[in-house]
Motif scaffolding. Structure first.
Motif, PDB file in Angstrom:
ATOM      1  N   ARG A  11       8.103  19.947   5.457  1.00 53.72           N
ATOM      2  CA  ARG A  11       7.341  19.211   6.461  1.00 53.72           C
ATOM      3  C   ARG A  11       6.302  20.139   7.060  1.00 53.72           C
ATOM      4  O   ARG A  11       6.579  21.304   7.345  1.00 53.72           O
ATOM      5  CB  ARG A  11       8.246  18.653   7.559  1.00 53.72           C
ATOM      6  N   PHE A  12       5.076  19.599   7.261  1.00 52.49           N
ATOM      7  CA  PHE A  12       3.935  20.382   7.714  1.00 52.49           C
ATOM      8  C   PHE A  12       3.289  19.670   8.900  1.00 52.49           C
ATOM      9  O   PHE A  12       2.984  18.478   8.815  1.00 52.49           O
ATOM     10  CB  PHE A  12       2.911  20.534   6.585  1.00 52.49           C
ATOM     11  N   HIS A  21      -1.599  16.332  12.706  1.00 54.57           N
ATOM     12  CA  HIS A  21      -1.582  15.782  11.353  1.00 54.57           C
ATOM     13  C   HIS A  21      -0.274  16.241  10.723  1.00 54.57           C
ATOM     14  O   HIS A  21      -0.064  17.444  10.517  1.00 54.57           O
ATOM     15  CB  HIS A  21      -2.778  16.280  10.545  1.00 54.57           C
ATOM     16  N   ILE A  22       0.642  15.296  10.459  1.00 54.10           N
ATOM     17  CA  ILE A  22       1.989  15.622  10.004  1.00 54.10           C
ATOM     18  C   ILE A  22       2.194  15.056   8.605  1.00 54.10           C
ATOM     19  O   ILE A  22       1.930  13.881   8.343  1.00 54.10           O
ATOM     20  CB  ILE A  22       3.061  15.055  10.955  1.00 54.10           C
ATOM     21  N   MET A  23       2.689  15.920   7.705  1.00 54.42           N
ATOM     22  CA  MET A  23       2.956  15.533   6.323  1.00 54.42           C
ATOM     23  C   MET A  23       4.364  15.954   5.949  1.00 54.42           C
ATOM     24  O   MET A  23       4.954  16.847   6.580  1.00 54.42           O
ATOM     25  CB  MET A  23       1.958  16.211   5.381  1.00 54.42           C
ATOM     26  N   ALA A  24       4.901  15.323   4.917  1.00 52.11           N
ATOM     27  CA  ALA A  24       6.216  15.704   4.411  1.00 52.11           C
ATOM     28  C   ALA A  24       6.254  15.474   2.910  1.00 52.11           C
ATOM     29  O   ALA A  24       5.441  14.723   2.348  1.00 52.11           O
ATOM     30  CB  ALA A  24       7.313  14.900   5.104  1.00 52.11           C
ATOM     31  N   VAL A  25       7.202  16.143   2.260  1.00 52.62           N
ATOM     32  CA  VAL A  25       7.453  15.929   0.835  1.00 52.62           C
ATOM     33  C   VAL A  25       8.633  14.976   0.719  1.00 52.62           C
ATOM     34  O   VAL A  25       9.722  15.248   1.240  1.00 52.62           O
ATOM     35  CB  VAL A  25       7.755  17.255   0.119  1.00 52.62           C
ATOM     36  N   ALA A  26       8.420  13.840   0.073  1.00 53.89           N
ATOM     37  CA  ALA A  26       9.462  12.841  -0.115  1.00 53.89           C
ATOM     38  C   ALA A  26       9.530  12.482  -1.587  1.00 53.89           C
ATOM     39  O   ALA A  26       8.544  11.985  -2.152  1.00 53.89           O
ATOM     40  CB  ALA A  26       9.181  11.589   0.726  1.00 53.89           C
ATOM     41  N   LEU A  30       3.700  14.126  -1.730  1.00 54.01           N
ATOM     42  CA  LEU A  30       3.213  14.547  -0.415  1.00 54.01           C
ATOM     43  C   LEU A  30       2.717  13.309   0.327  1.00 54.01           C
ATOM     44  O   LEU A  30       1.770  12.642  -0.108  1.00 54.01           O
ATOM     45  CB  LEU A  30       2.088  15.567  -0.565  1.00 54.01           C
ATOM     46  N   VAL A  31       3.374  13.015   1.446  1.00 54.31           N
ATOM     47  CA  VAL A  31       3.066  11.792   2.189  1.00 54.31           C
ATOM     48  C   VAL A  31       2.647  12.135   3.610  1.00 54.31           C
ATOM     49  O   VAL A  31       3.031  13.157   4.184  1.00 54.31           O
ATOM     50  CB  VAL A  31       4.263  10.825   2.207  1.00 54.31           C
ATOM     51  N   ASN A  32       1.851  11.243   4.184  1.00 55.30           N
ATOM     52  CA  ASN A  32       1.421  11.374   5.564  1.00 55.30           C
ATOM     53  C   ASN A  32       2.413  10.658   6.474  1.00 55.30           C
ATOM     54  O   ASN A  32       2.789   9.518   6.222  1.00 55.30           O
ATOM     55  CB  ASN A  32       0.023  10.767   5.749  1.00 55.30           C
ATOM     56  N   LEU A  33       2.841  11.356   7.522  1.00 53.87           N
ATOM     57  CA  LEU A  33       3.722  10.750   8.513  1.00 53.87           C
ATOM     58  C   LEU A  33       2.960  10.280   9.740  1.00 53.87           C
ATOM     59  O   LEU A  33       3.282   9.240  10.316  1.00 53.87           O
ATOM     60  CB  LEU A  33       4.811  11.746   8.938  1.00 53.87           C
ATOM     61  N   TYR A  34       1.953  11.072  10.157  1.00 54.62           N
ATOM     62  CA  TYR A  34       1.256  10.725  11.396  1.00 54.62           C
ATOM     63  C   TYR A  34      -0.039  11.501  11.466  1.00 54.62           C
ATOM     64  O   TYR A  34      -0.090  12.689  11.136  1.00 54.62           O
ATOM     65  CB  TYR A  34       2.128  11.091  12.601  1.00 54.62           C
ATOM     66  N   THR A  35      -1.105  10.843  11.949  1.00 52.68           N
ATOM     67  CA  THR A  35      -2.358  11.495  12.291  1.00 52.68           C
ATOM     68  C   THR A  35      -2.902  10.848  13.551  1.00 52.68           C
ATOM     69  O   THR A  35      -3.039   9.622  13.614  1.00 52.68           O
ATOM     70  CB  THR A  35      -3.403  11.379  11.167  1.00 52.68           C
ATOM     71  N   GLY A  36      -3.195  11.671  14.554  1.00 53.63           N
ATOM     72  CA  GLY A  36      -3.716  11.127  15.804  1.00 53.63           C
ATOM     73  C   GLY A  36      -3.611  12.130  16.929  1.00 53.63           C
ATOM     74  O   GLY A  36      -3.697  13.346  16.717  1.00 53.63           O
ATOM     75  N   ALA A  37      -3.417  11.611  18.152  1.00 56.46           N
ATOM     76  CA  ALA A  37      -3.301  12.480  19.325  1.00 56.46           C
ATOM     77  C   ALA A  37      -2.140  13.445  19.133  1.00 56.46           C
ATOM     78  O   ALA A  37      -1.133  13.127  18.486  1.00 56.46           O
ATOM     79  CB  ALA A  37      -3.093  11.633  20.573  1.00 56.46           C
ATOM     80  N   ALA A  38      -2.272  14.634  19.696  1.00 54.10           N
ATOM     81  CA  ALA A  38      -1.266  15.682  19.499  1.00 54.10           C
ATOM     82  C   ALA A  38       0.094  15.235  20.006  1.00 54.10           C
ATOM     83  O   ALA A  38       0.226  14.611  21.063  1.00 54.10           O
ATOM     84  CB  ALA A  38      -1.698  16.950  20.223  1.00 54.10           C
ATOM     85  N   LEU A  75       0.157   8.193   1.186  1.00 55.83           N
ATOM     86  CA  LEU A  75       0.055   9.383   0.347  1.00 55.83           C
ATOM     87  C   LEU A  75      -1.143  10.242   0.755  1.00 55.83           C
ATOM     88  O   LEU A  75      -2.198   9.729   1.139  1.00 55.83           O
ATOM     89  CB  LEU A  75      -0.062   8.985  -1.122  1.00 55.83           C
ATOM     90  N   GLU A  76      -0.993  11.560   0.637  1.00 51.09           N
ATOM     91  CA  GLU A  76      -2.072  12.470   0.992  1.00 51.09           C
ATOM     92  C   GLU A  76      -3.140  12.557  -0.092  1.00 51.09           C
ATOM     93  O   GLU A  76      -4.314  12.745   0.213  1.00 51.09           O
ATOM     94  CB  GLU A  76      -1.500  13.861   1.272  1.00 51.09           C
ATOM     95  N   TYR A  77      -2.739  12.445  -1.361  1.00 55.69           N
ATOM     96  CA  TYR A  77      -3.714  12.526  -2.447  1.00 55.69           C
ATOM     97  C   TYR A  77      -3.238  11.599  -3.559  1.00 55.69           C
ATOM     98  O   TYR A  77      -2.700  12.042  -4.584  1.00 55.69           O
ATOM     99  CB  TYR A  77      -3.871  13.962  -2.932  1.00 55.69           C
TER     100      TYR A  77
END
Length: 741
Positions: A11-12, A21-26, A30-38, A75-77
């Motif tokens: 998890r990143f 910007h939070i990502m994880a490996v599932a 590589l998937v996006n979990l959240y992008t937005g306010a801190a 997905l991130e890419y």
């Protein structure tokens, strides 16, 4: 630290207290979990609950025993064809014709700073002591590696987060680690999957002489796209967009900003699926793009920037302005005062002699103008647009002592000297074309399209770039030239690269713009203090790629002050005042026929780089004296105008009024431009409410026309405002200065 990695390395979280910007490996993806306010990260929060694993009819899982449904994953890419039916970020054609890839997580690296991108403009970590510092802690970079084991297609995704700005820079390095050739037909720089579609897209559209007008509409199921297929970013759609919540305005609300650090064909789109999720993508336009990767070869995508705000559009714009001024522009001219210039074009067009130029320059010098720019017509057989392009040798009939001679005489007046080039173009009636007709972009056997009697040189051919560099270097090294106006007046047609085979034809458009960038790089290596103002038939290539080299760009060929209110207003969403080439031009205006006062024209142009484009020899003493006062005033306020925070106050699109202001970082000073476009008889009460001030401090406010002089608190100025009911009939302007008292 701005990048947090979970203990298992799967998890990143990139965050700086303003954006997350939070990502994880599932299941290897590589998937996006959240992008937005801190959001906080103390190492105890998993955020894995944000994975979307709901079953939907006709959705395929990732693998036979998978628990994740590909079509729902953020997905991130993403790739196409393995259960995700939305547009992919990448597509690679294999020798057997398959376009399927399955990129799986391999590993990651984290480093301080931000590495440069080979051959491409890009943001950097910071400027320190007048130079770029790549390994500065002002930024931190995460590189995540993905691989398709079957083909050897490998991707490194780069994420740079800036310490002080809610911006993440994205790019991808794509390599062929297999044994057989691959052909990239899609290589996106930024992919962002969002969980909902409750947004509106603000695009910046237009055409020649009416560039970058905001157009706002809600996202809807399907694809909303802006793009260019012209070989340049172009005036029709700018490679930037805002994705804003419906209630977001200039002062409040949430929005994302997307900006492309690239000057060629682009694709920016939002794809909304029928479950209400949104996929944003920004990158090289895939239409006609095909980049062959032999085993061991790599391809670097251009950089895309993702900005975020929860404080309205003004705050988002100010963020991008700081990115340009502090993390994109060349150190030689970043946050440095630009020279006030006069350009001879609208004064003389092609009809000039050296003595006429010197007469114009002498009056400019008397008014305090510091730079004289000689525009088109100084070279070869160039007495009209029919001949001479490509022959970068001074015409001795017009300039008996060449460029060195006129530069010396201009310098003798106490002014710097600047020169116009259009390096990417050639006329058929030119010595260059007669010697090298094969250097023109043209498709064998096809009729060639033409515009302005000129053709595009093949900058994908290094021999062409070498030849143009040598001619420009000869001129610039042989004379004291401080400034170059780099024009580009037509787009690419009949695209074909005569230097490469059939399997490489899809590379032309990208190789062309890489050739343009390489010429910039070589010129600055030889002349590090040179200013190059980008100009592309006005604002046809006003983008972050050009601004990485040019501290300013000609905003539009439309110099009418009323029209410039709309053009500069829309441009300001992503571009700071210091980058907008803006001149006081002749009246009646040559583009619109409209007449405006000298004061009105200057009050608009000073919210730009500022200069003049008119025949001073045709003016009376009163107007010349007024120009001298305008130049002195601008110089006194240049730092505030160019380095202050810009606030848009009134949009000009109702054709009635407009206003904007720049505020010093410490909020001790401000300058306001207030404009009436169309006068209203029996005008209702009007109050201009300011922004960005310290509400507890008191300001002395006075207008330069003497109509207003008062002491008011910041709170009063922002909430009650300034009574400007008396301002103007048509095309009237008032400039206010504010100082803490």
């Amino acid at each position: 630290m701005t990048i947090h990695i979970s203990g298992d390395g799967l998890r990143f979280h990139l965050t700086n207290g303003r954006i997350s910007h939070i990502m994880a490996v599932a299941e290897g993806k590589l998937v996006n979990l959240y992008t937005g306010a801190a959001v906080p990260d103390d190492g105890t929060v998993d955020y894995g609950y944000l994975l979307d694993d709901r079953f939907r009819v006709q959705s395929s899982t990732i693998g036979e025993d998978g628990e994740r449904y590909a079509e729902q994953q953020r997905l991130e890419y993403p790739e196409f064809g393995c259960g995700d039916y939305r547009h992919p970020a990448i597509e690679a054609v294999q020798e057997n014709g398959s376009r399927i890839s399955d990129l799986r997580y391999v590993g990651y690296m984290v480093a301080d700073g931000k590495p440069p991108l080979p051959g491409l403009p890009a943001t950097f970590a910071e400027i320190r002591d007048g130079r770029i510092v790549d390994d500065s802690p002002a930024a931190e970079t995460l590189a995540i590696s993905l691989r398709d084991d079957l083909t050897g297609l490998s991707v490194r995704l780069f994420y740079t987060i800036f310490r002080d700005e809610p911006v993440i820079a994205r790019s991808a390095d794509i390599a062929n680690r297999g044994d057989a050739p691959l052909t990239l037909t899609r290589a996106t720089s930024l992919n962002l999957d969002l969980p909902d579609a409750d947004y509106e897209m603000i695009e910046f559209t237009g055409a020649w002489a009416r560039e970058r007008i905001p157009h706002r509409q809600p996202l809807h199921p399907g694809i909303q796209q802006i793009e260019s297929l012209r070989g340049a970013s172009g005036p029709y759609f700018s490679p930037n967009a805002v994705i804003a919540r419906p209630d977001t305005n200039e002062d409040v609300g949430e929005a994302f900003g997307l900006a492309f650090v690239y000057s060629g064909n682009f694709d920016l789109h939002a794809e909304v699926d029928t479950y209400g999720a949104t996929r944003l993508q920004l990158g090289i336009n895939p239409f006609g793009f095909a980049w062959r990767l032999e085993p061991g070869e790599t391809f670097q995508t251009p950089e895309a920037l993702l900005g975020y705000t929860d404080r309205g559009l003004n705050a988002l714009s100010q963020t991008f302005h700081r990115i340009v001024l502090d993390h994109l522009q060349r150190p030689a001219w970043a946050r440095r005062e630009r020279p006030v210039l006069i350009n001879n074009w609208e004064a003389t067009y092609f009809d000039f002699t050296e003595e006429k130029l010197l007469e114009l320059a002498a009056l400019a010098a008397k008014a305090g103008i510091g730079l004289f720019v000689l525009d088109d017509g100084w070279f070869g057989a160039r007495t009209s647009n029919r001949a001479g392009l490509g022959d970068w040798i001074a015409n001795p009939r017009r300039l008996p002592e060449g460029i060195a001679g006129i530069a010396r005489r201009i310098n003798g007046l106490g002014m710097d000297f600047g020169l116009w080039f259009e390096p990417e173009m050639v006329n058929e009636d030119s010595d260059l074309y007669r010697a090298h007709p094969d250097w023109v972009i043209a498709t064998p056997g096809r009729t060639r399209s033409v515009y302005r009697h000129q053709y595009v040189l093949n900058f994908a051919n290094p021999d062409v770039v070498d030849a143009i560099y040598e001619r420009m270097h000869a001129i610039l090294s042989g004379a004291n030239v401080a400034y170059v106006k780099w024009d580009m007046n037509r787009f690419i047609t009949e695209a074909f690269d005569a230097t490469r085979g059939a399997e490489r034809q899809g590379e032309l458009m990208h190789r062309y713009i890489i050739g343009v960038y390489s010429l910039y790089e070589r010129l600055f290596a030889a002349f590090p203090e040179l200013i190059i103002e980008g100009c592309a038939s006005g604002g046809s290539r006003f983008d972050y790629g050009i601004l990485a080299y040019s501290p300013q760009a000609w905003t539009s060929d439309d110099t009418d002050a009323v029209e410039r209110l709309s053009i500069q207003y829309g441009t300001s969403y992503f571009f700071p005042v210091a980058t907008m080439g803006s001149h006081v031009s002749i009246t009646p205006n040559h583009q619109t026929g409209r007449s405006e006062s000298l004061a009105m024209r200057a009050a608009v142009a000073m919210f730009g780089t500022f200069g003049y484009e008119m025949d001073l020899t045709a003016l009376g003493e009163d107007d010349l004296a007024e120009i001298g006062r305008q130049v002195a005033f601008f110089r006194a306020q240049a730092d505030l105008l160019h380095n202050g925070d810009l606030y848009r106050l009134r949009a000009p699109y109702d054709h009635r009024q407009a206003a904007w202001m720049c505020v010093a970082a410490d909020r001790s000073r401000a300058i306001v431009g207030d404009y009436v476009i169309l006068g209203v008889p029996n005008r209702p009460k009007s109050r201009l409410r300011l922004r960005g001030l310290d509400e507890a401090r008191r300001y002395r406010v006075h207008s330069t026309d003497g109509a207003f002089d008062a002491v008011r608190s910041g709170g009063e100025l922002m909430r009650v405002g300034i009574d400007d009911t008396d301002l103007g009939p048509d095309s009237a302007a008032r400039v206010y200065l504010l100082d803490v008292c």
